[in-house]
Motif scaffolding. Structure first.
Motif: not given
Length: 257
Positions: A201, A209, A211, A228, A232, A234
């Motif tokens: 990712l 994105i 996660y 990441g 990324v 979370y």
């Protein structure tokens, strides 16, 4: 990188479960936490805290009484925070617009994208025509199998032929606004993140994105930032204090800022 909140609904109740314990053939699942409060409470809390872009997932199989109970609970959550939450679970071209009209910012789609175990671009095109790319999140939750990470459907029980890698993500980005990706092998276990998945990712510059999976401590979050490469987002489930865990949500919010 920022914290995204979540609301998981199973049998009409807000819960945190072990992801791999879901099954079409059973109503129960291994539970980490069952809340006495409903989806509307958590959605209103996220609104109060200024948290946008969280996801609400209905975990039951569509067409069951349990799914209808979860759907009713989810609709109360959407009404409490219109435009602030994404919704997933049994989403297809027949119902996507109804959830957007009910207040969802995005619909989150997994199983509908497939014919048996293969991606169907015909269905993907129909979904985009129906809901609009700007309202779509692809949930490409995956498990490791032999030579890589493969997308799993049907409450994470069915392996598909779709191997998740950077090429796939860039290709599918033309049909959705964001991705939500659970590391299913670690989901709900509070035993640490899936570093191999996060490295993939982290190589996808420019894609939105989120996660999820295995986060148990601030150290895990720092490692998400590392693997990441800061790009990324979370989400935290069972380890979060509002779901019976030890990680303070307010601390994560302060880290956003």
């Amino acid at each position: 990188m920022r914290f995204r909140p979540c609301i998981d609904i199973h049998n009409g109740k807000v819960k945190q479960i072990v992801g791999g314990s879901l099954s079409d053939g059973r109503r129960d699942a291994k539970e980490n936490f069952v809340s006495e409060k409903g989806a509307a409470y958590y959605a209103a809390l996220y609104k109060e805290k200024g948290l946008y872009g969280g996801h609400m997932i209905m975990l039951n199989r569509q067409g069951t009484a349990e799914y209808e109970a979860s759907r009713a609970e989810a609709m109360r959550g959407l009404a409490a925070y219109p435009g602030g939450m994404q919704i997933g679970g049994g989403i297809d071209t027949d119902n996507a617009i109804s959830f957007i009209e009910a207040g969802a910012s995005h619909v989150i789609v997994t199983s509908y994208l497939f014919e048996e175990v293969n991606l169907s671009f015909n269905k993907i095109h129909r979904l985009v025509d129906t809901a609009g790319k700007q309202h779509i999140v692809f949930d490409l939750s995956c498990r490791y199998n032999n030579d890589g990470y493969y997308i799993v459907t049907n409450r994470w029980q069915t392996f598909t032929e779709a191997r998740l890698d950077e090429k796939m993500l860039y290709e599918l980005a033309g049909y959705c606004d964001e991705f939500l990706i659970h590391g299913v092998d670690v989901e709900g276990l509070k035993q640490g993140i899936d570093e191999g998945l996060l490295r993939i990712l982290g190589n996808c510059d420019g894609l939105k994105i989120t996660y999820a999976g295995g986060i148990r401590s601030l150290d895990d979050i720092y490692r998400i930032e590392e693997y990441g490469r800061g790009g990324v987002d979370y989400t935290v489930g069972s380890a979060l204090d509002i779901f019976g865990g030890d990680l303070p949500m307010d601390r994560l919010i302060r880290m956003n800022r």
